[in-house]
Design an enzyme around this catalytic site. Structure first.
Site, PDB file in Angstrom:
ATOM      1  N   GLY A 294     -36.557  42.091  30.290  1.00  0.00           N
ATOM      2  CA  GLY A 294     -37.677  41.091  29.532  1.00  0.00           C
ATOM      3  C   GLY A 294     -38.667  40.248  31.188  1.00  0.00           C
ATOM      4  O   GLY A 294     -38.693  38.401  30.977  1.00  0.00           O
TER       5      GLY A 294
ATOM      6  N   SER B  60     -29.463  28.997  29.914  1.00  0.00           N
ATOM      7  CA  SER B  60     -29.842  27.392  28.733  1.00  0.00           C
ATOM      8  C   SER B  60     -29.338  26.010  29.274  1.00  0.00           C
ATOM      9  O   SER B  60     -28.033  26.693  28.530  1.00  0.00           O
ATOM     10  CB  SER B  60     -30.712  27.995  27.826  1.00  0.00           C
ATOM     11  OG  SER B  60     -31.094  26.650  27.397  1.00  0.00           O
TER      12      SER B  60
ATOM     13  N   TYR C  43     -29.268  30.129  19.048  1.00  0.00           N
ATOM     14  CA  TYR C  43     -29.609  30.022  20.064  1.00  0.00           C
ATOM     15  C   TYR C  43     -29.067  29.338  21.941  1.00  0.00           C
ATOM     16  O   TYR C  43     -28.805  30.151  22.357  1.00  0.00           O
ATOM     17  CB  TYR C  43     -30.925  29.265  20.547  1.00  0.00           C
ATOM     18  CG  TYR C  43     -31.744  29.668  22.236  1.00  0.00           C
ATOM     19  CD1 TYR C  43     -32.012  31.110  22.585  1.00  0.00           C
ATOM     20  CD2 TYR C  43     -31.742  28.145  22.996  1.00  0.00           C
ATOM     21  CE1 TYR C  43     -33.044  31.075  23.821  1.00  0.00           C
ATOM     22  CE2 TYR C  43     -32.163  28.548  24.292  1.00  0.00           C
ATOM     23  CZ  TYR C  43     -32.670  29.598  24.056  1.00  0.00           C
ATOM     24  OH  TYR C  43     -33.514  29.415  25.958  1.00  0.00           O
TER      25      TYR C  43
ATOM     26  N   LYS D 106     -26.264  31.402  24.479  1.00  0.00           N
ATOM     27  CA  LYS D 106     -26.131  30.929  26.424  1.00  0.00           C
ATOM     28  C   LYS D 106     -24.436  30.724  25.880  1.00  0.00           C
ATOM     29  O   LYS D 106     -24.387  30.786  26.921  1.00  0.00           O
ATOM     30  CB  LYS D 106     -27.304  30.140  26.116  1.00  0.00           C
ATOM     31  CG  LYS D 106     -28.522  30.349  25.508  1.00  0.00           C
ATOM     32  CD  LYS D 106     -29.299  31.887  26.025  1.00  0.00           C
ATOM     33  CE  LYS D 106     -30.414  32.215  26.323  1.00  0.00           C
ATOM     34  NZ  LYS D 106     -31.077  33.647  26.801  1.00  0.00           N
TER      35      LYS D 106
ATOM     36  N   ASP E   3     -36.310  47.579  23.934  1.00  0.00           N
ATOM     37  CA  ASP E   3     -35.049  46.816  22.549  1.00  0.00           C
ATOM     38  C   ASP E   3     -34.261  46.890  23.565  1.00  0.00           C
ATOM     39  O   ASP E   3     -33.102  47.477  22.738  1.00  0.00           O
ATOM     40  CB  ASP E   3     -35.734  46.617  21.554  1.00  0.00           C
ATOM     41  CG  ASP E   3     -35.196  45.868  20.540  1.00  0.00           C
ATOM     42  OD1 ASP E   3     -34.369  45.084  20.976  1.00  0.00           O
ATOM     43  OD2 ASP E   3     -35.192  45.677  19.766  1.00  0.00           O
TER      44      ASP E   3
HETATM   45  P1  NAP Z   1     -40.598  34.154  26.744  1.00  0.00           P
HETATM   46  O1  NAP Z   1     -42.015  33.655  27.819  1.00  0.00           O
HETATM   47  O2  NAP Z   1     -40.448  34.072  25.502  1.00  0.00           O
HETATM   48  O3  NAP Z   1     -40.109  35.583  27.868  1.00  0.00           O
HETATM   49  C1  NAP Z   1     -39.237  36.746  26.416  1.00  0.00           C
HETATM   50  C2  NAP Z   1     -39.294  38.143  27.616  1.00  0.00           C
HETATM   51  O4  NAP Z   1     -38.768  38.490  26.301  1.00  0.00           O
HETATM   52  C3  NAP Z   1     -40.995  38.841  27.354  1.00  0.00           C
HETATM   53  O5  NAP Z   1     -40.422  39.189  28.400  1.00  0.00           O
HETATM   54  C4  NAP Z   1     -40.606  39.773  26.227  1.00  0.00           C
HETATM   55  O6  NAP Z   1     -41.053  41.320  26.273  1.00  0.00           O
HETATM   56  C5  NAP Z   1     -38.447  39.985  26.062  1.00  0.00           C
HETATM   57  N1  NAP Z   1     -37.572  40.318  25.475  1.00  0.00           N
HETATM   58  C6  NAP Z   1     -37.931  39.552  23.953  1.00  0.00           C
HETATM   59  N2  NAP Z   1     -37.436  41.036  22.893  1.00  0.00           N
HETATM   60  C7  NAP Z   1     -36.832  41.644  23.629  1.00  0.00           C
HETATM   61  C8  NAP Z   1     -36.029  42.509  23.521  1.00  0.00           C
HETATM   62  N3  NAP Z   1     -35.825  42.683  22.353  1.00  0.00           N
HETATM   63  N4  NAP Z   1     -36.079  43.419  24.631  1.00  0.00           N
HETATM   64  C9  NAP Z   1     -36.516  43.572  25.588  1.00  0.00           C
HETATM   65  N5  NAP Z   1     -37.251  42.310  26.274  1.00  0.00           N
HETATM   66  C10 NAP Z   1     -37.027  41.453  25.337  1.00  0.00           C
HETATM   67  O7  NAP Z   1     -39.760  33.507  27.310  1.00  0.00           O
HETATM   68  P2  NAP Z   1     -38.834  32.856  28.779  1.00  0.00           P
HETATM   69  O8  NAP Z   1     -39.399  31.503  28.554  1.00  0.00           O
HETATM   70  O9  NAP Z   1     -40.156  33.373  30.059  1.00  0.00           O
HETATM   71  O10 NAP Z   1     -37.470  33.092  28.148  1.00  0.00           O
HETATM   72  C11 NAP Z   1     -36.293  34.259  29.302  1.00  0.00           C
HETATM   73  C12 NAP Z   1     -35.490  33.321  29.310  1.00  0.00           C
HETATM   74  O11 NAP Z   1     -35.053  32.150  30.032  1.00  0.00           O
HETATM   75  C13 NAP Z   1     -34.530  34.049  28.075  1.00  0.00           C
HETATM   76  O12 NAP Z   1     -33.250  34.243  27.845  1.00  0.00           O
HETATM   77  C14 NAP Z   1     -34.973  32.336  27.567  1.00  0.00           C
HETATM   78  O13 NAP Z   1     -33.694  32.586  26.818  1.00  0.00           O
HETATM   79  C15 NAP Z   1     -34.227  31.602  29.159  1.00  0.00           C
HETATM   80  N6  NAP Z   1     -34.481  30.294  28.951  1.00  0.00           N
HETATM   81  C16 NAP Z   1     -35.796  29.408  29.197  1.00  0.00           C
HETATM   82  C17 NAP Z   1     -36.113  28.433  29.344  1.00  0.00           C
HETATM   83  C18 NAP Z   1     -37.518  27.809  29.002  1.00  0.00           C
HETATM   84  O14 NAP Z   1     -37.937  26.535  28.864  1.00  0.00           O
HETATM   85  N7  NAP Z   1     -38.419  28.515  28.738  1.00  0.00           N
HETATM   86  C19 NAP Z   1     -34.970  27.139  29.462  1.00  0.00           C
HETATM   87  C20 NAP Z   1     -33.798  27.914  28.734  1.00  0.00           C
HETATM   88  C21 NAP Z   1     -33.663  29.777  29.130  1.00  0.00           C
HETATM   89  P3  NAP Z   1     -42.603  40.939  25.080  1.00  0.00           P
HETATM   90  O15 NAP Z   1     -44.055  40.240  26.019  1.00  0.00           O
HETATM   91  O16 NAP Z   1     -43.221  43.100  25.005  1.00  0.00           O
HETATM   92  O17 NAP Z   1     -42.345  40.562  24.078  1.00  0.00           O
END
Ligand code: NAP
Length: 246
Positions: free
Chosen positions: A12, A142, A155, A159, A63
């Site tokens: 991702g 998270s 979710y 996590k 995926d």
């Molecule tokens: P994001 O901007 O929505 O990006 C998600 C990424 O995951 C994208 O690159 C997407 O690929 C990829 N992805 C989704 N489903 C997938 C699959 N089945 N196989 C392979 N790749 C997949 O999310 P983010 O905010 O950067 O979050 C990244 C991580 O941090 C996640 O695990 C999230 O739970 C965690 N997190 C985020 C936050 C926050 O506040 N943002 C807080 C706590 C934890 P595509 O672009 O090709 O769709």
């Protein structure tokens, strides 16, 4: 260039936190595999940015919730760069809904990507890491996996389970010099959080002593530290990066 000659596989990595981690490793000299699910052009843009900075990278569609696709991703990394030194399980999705309204598919989808996806990636890469007697696995979890959150039972379960995997794998793999840690971000500004109502964002901000929302680089910096030689005696830990929120 601490990561020169190191291969880093990030799931991702086309957007958000994964993108920032990929850029940081790329700029630090690593060979980077930028995994994505659907956004090919964004992934290629990350690859180009790494190349422009003098680094080495490829994009690979998979995926991670698909067992065979995850295997192909690991195989492609080894074919291209010879090994995997660092695996960052970052892919994640949300399907937020209060329990009364949460559909079975909302639960299954989130568990498949966030939990099974990480399991699939480690299943296919741990043999190599154990054999080569070194490796770093960093799981992005998270803050809500520590404290729970209304409307995110699926979710949060995924996590919290990542924390369990992290601690179990750390105990299994430690003897072979493979460390396993989780980074638990707080509220980070990405596409995942963009769509939340402003009132909710304001509410989160009010709970953060450092008085700002997190940036993707806040997480990337900690991931690079955990992958570095300076973190060689850290394993089985969940590192909170949340501005003091919890
Ligand atoms: P994001 O901007 O929505 O990006 C998600 C990424 O995951 C994208 O690159 C997407 O690929 C990829 N992805 C989704 N489903 C997938 C699959 N089945 N196989 C392979 N790749 C997949 O999310 P983010 O905010 O950067 O979050 C990244 C991580 O941090 C996640 O695990 C999230 O739970 C965690 N997190 C985020 C936050 C926050 O506040 N943002 C807080 C706590 C934890 P595509 O672009 O090709 O769709």
């Amino acid at each position: 260039m601490e990561y020169k000659n190191k291969t880093v596989l990030i799931t991702g990595a086309s957007r958000g936190i994964g993108r920032a981690i990929a850029l940081a490793f790329g700029k630090a000299g690593a060979s980077v595999v930028v995994n994505y699910r659907s956004k090919k052009s964004e992934a290629l843009e990350v690859v180009q940015a790494i190349k422009d900075a003098g680094g080495n990278a490829i994009a690979f569609q998979a995926d991670v919730s698909d067992f065979e696709a995850a295997e192909q991703l690991v195989k492609a990394t080894i074919e291209q760069f010879g090994t995997i030194d660092v695996l960052v399980n970052n892919s994640g999705i949300t399907r937020d809904q209060l329990m009364m309204r949460m559909a079975e598919a909302d639960f299954d989808d989130v568990i498949s990507v966030n939990l099974k996806g990480a399991w699939n990636m480690v299943k296919h890469s741990c043999r190599l890491m154990l054999k080569q007697k070194h490796g770093r696995i960093i799981n992005i979890s998270s803050v809500v996996g520590l404290i729970g959150n209304p409307g995110q039972a699926n979710y949060v379960a995924s996590k919290a389970a990542i924390h369990g995997l992290t601690k179990s794998w750390a105990k299994e793999f430690g003897k072979k010099n493979v460390t396993v840690n989780a980074v638990a971000p707080g509220f980070i500004e990405t596409e995942m959080t963009d769509s939340l109502p402003q009132a909710l964002k304001d509410n989160y901000l009010a709970q953060i002593p450092l008085n700002r929302l997190g940036q993707v680089e806040d997480i990337a910096d900690v991931v690079l530290f955990l992958a570095s030689a300076k973190a060689s005696y850290i394993t089985g830990q969940v590192i909170s990066v949340n501005g003091g929120m919890v």
